[in-house]
Design an enzyme around this catalytic site. Structure first.
Site, PDB file in Angstrom:
ATOM      1  CG  HIS A  68      -0.266  -0.214   2.522  1.00  0.00           C
ATOM      2  ND1 HIS A  68       0.082  -1.463   2.954  1.00  0.00           N
ATOM      3  CD2 HIS A  68       0.139   0.642   3.488  1.00  0.00           C
ATOM      4  CE1 HIS A  68       0.669  -1.378   4.129  1.00  0.00           C
ATOM      5  NE2 HIS A  68       0.719  -0.100   4.475  1.00  0.00           N
ATOM      6  CG  HIS A  96       1.207   5.210   3.922  1.00  0.00           C
ATOM      7  ND1 HIS A  96       0.386   5.124   5.019  1.00  0.00           N
ATOM      8  CD2 HIS A  96       1.933   4.072   3.909  1.00  0.00           C
ATOM      9  CE1 HIS A  96       0.612   3.981   5.660  1.00  0.00           C
ATOM     10  NE2 HIS A  96       1.557   3.325   5.011  1.00  0.00           N
TER      11      HIS A  96
HETATM   12  P1  5GP Z   1       1.854   0.330   7.317  1.00  0.00           P
HETATM   13  O1  5GP Z   1       2.450   0.595   8.663  1.00  0.00           O
HETATM   14  O2  5GP Z   1       1.640  -1.158   7.084  1.00  0.00           O
HETATM   15  O3  5GP Z   1       2.614   0.985   6.196  1.00  0.00           O
HETATM   16  O4  5GP Z   1       0.450   1.042   7.317  1.00  0.00           O
HETATM   17  C1  5GP Z   1      -0.753   0.375   7.529  1.00  0.00           C
HETATM   18  C2  5GP Z   1      -1.841   1.418   7.600  1.00  0.00           C
HETATM   19  O5  5GP Z   1      -3.084   0.766   7.525  1.00  0.00           O
HETATM   20  C3  5GP Z   1      -1.834   2.202   8.923  1.00  0.00           C
HETATM   21  O6  5GP Z   1      -1.667   3.592   8.638  1.00  0.00           O
HETATM   22  C4  5GP Z   1      -3.179   1.875   9.546  1.00  0.00           C
HETATM   23  O7  5GP Z   1      -3.769   2.987  10.198  1.00  0.00           O
HETATM   24  C5  5GP Z   1      -4.010   1.420   8.356  1.00  0.00           C
HETATM   25  N1  5GP Z   1      -5.031   0.442   8.682  1.00  0.00           N
HETATM   26  C6  5GP Z   1      -4.879  -0.680   9.418  1.00  0.00           C
HETATM   27  N2  5GP Z   1      -6.027  -1.372   9.473  1.00  0.00           N
HETATM   28  C7  5GP Z   1      -6.933  -0.663   8.742  1.00  0.00           C
HETATM   29  C8  5GP Z   1      -8.316  -0.883   8.425  1.00  0.00           C
HETATM   30  O8  5GP Z   1      -8.949  -1.855   8.822  1.00  0.00           O
HETATM   31  N3  5GP Z   1      -8.909   0.049   7.634  1.00  0.00           N
HETATM   32  C9  5GP Z   1      -8.244   1.137   7.150  1.00  0.00           C
HETATM   33  N4  5GP Z   1      -8.925   2.008   6.406  1.00  0.00           N
HETATM   34  N5  5GP Z   1      -6.941   1.378   7.450  1.00  0.00           N
HETATM   35  C10 5GP Z   1      -6.292   0.483   8.235  1.00  0.00           C
END
Ligand code: 5GP
Ligand code: ZN
Length: 141
Positions: free
Chosen positions: A100, A102
């Protein structure tokens, strides 16, 4: 689709999300725990853990969606800038193992830093080491 992946569950509609863009291959939705207003995630619908796992076409679609959405996300929250980034792998802070990107809107008075702030001490590499790394990257493509 991966059974225990939260983003696959969002793609399947089993977990609700605030969708801001969708096509056959890509989904974009608001982060549930935003770092700033408008924090948006862009994912391929197919389950792949890391950017490294995407073929060029799908990577291009994800990047094109980021490119398309950045002005809309900034505009929606009146942000003059944004940080656009991937945490690519757990050691880089990736918590959800479904690739993903951001889009984090940024403001002059926010207390965030540049991507450089993600690192602590920096390596002191000499010219030969830098040349070797550059050669390895060229050879590894
Ligand atoms: P990472 O740390 O893996 O780059 O970011 C994961 C992101 O996913 C985090 O910013 C977190 O807030 C978001 N996130 C985690 N679970 C969910 C969810 O169930 N729904 C949404 N919309 N975002 C999520
Ligand atoms: Zn997934």
């Amino acid at each position: 689709m991966s059974d225990d992946c939260i983003f696959c569950a969002i793609v399947a509609g089993d977990i609700p999300s605030r969708t801001v863009y969708e096509d056959d291959d890509v989904l974009a939705f608001l982060d549930a725990n935003p770092l700033s207003p408008g924090h948006t995630l862009v994912i391929p619908k197919a389950h792949h853990e890391r950017l490294n796992d995407l073929d060029g076409d799908l990577a291009g679609r994800v990047l094109a969606t980021l490119h398309d959405l950045v002005p809309a996300v900034e505009g929606a929250v009146d942000a003059p800038a944004s940080t656009v980034a991937f945490n690519n792998g757990p050691e880089a802070g990736q918590e959800v193992p479904h690739v993903h990107g951001h889009i984090v809107p940024r403001f002059a008075d926010d207390d965030g830093g540049p991507i450089h702030a993600a690192m602590g001490t920096r390596p002191d590499l000499n010219d030969e080491e830098l040349d070797d790394v550059a050669a390895s990257i060229r050879d590894g493509r």
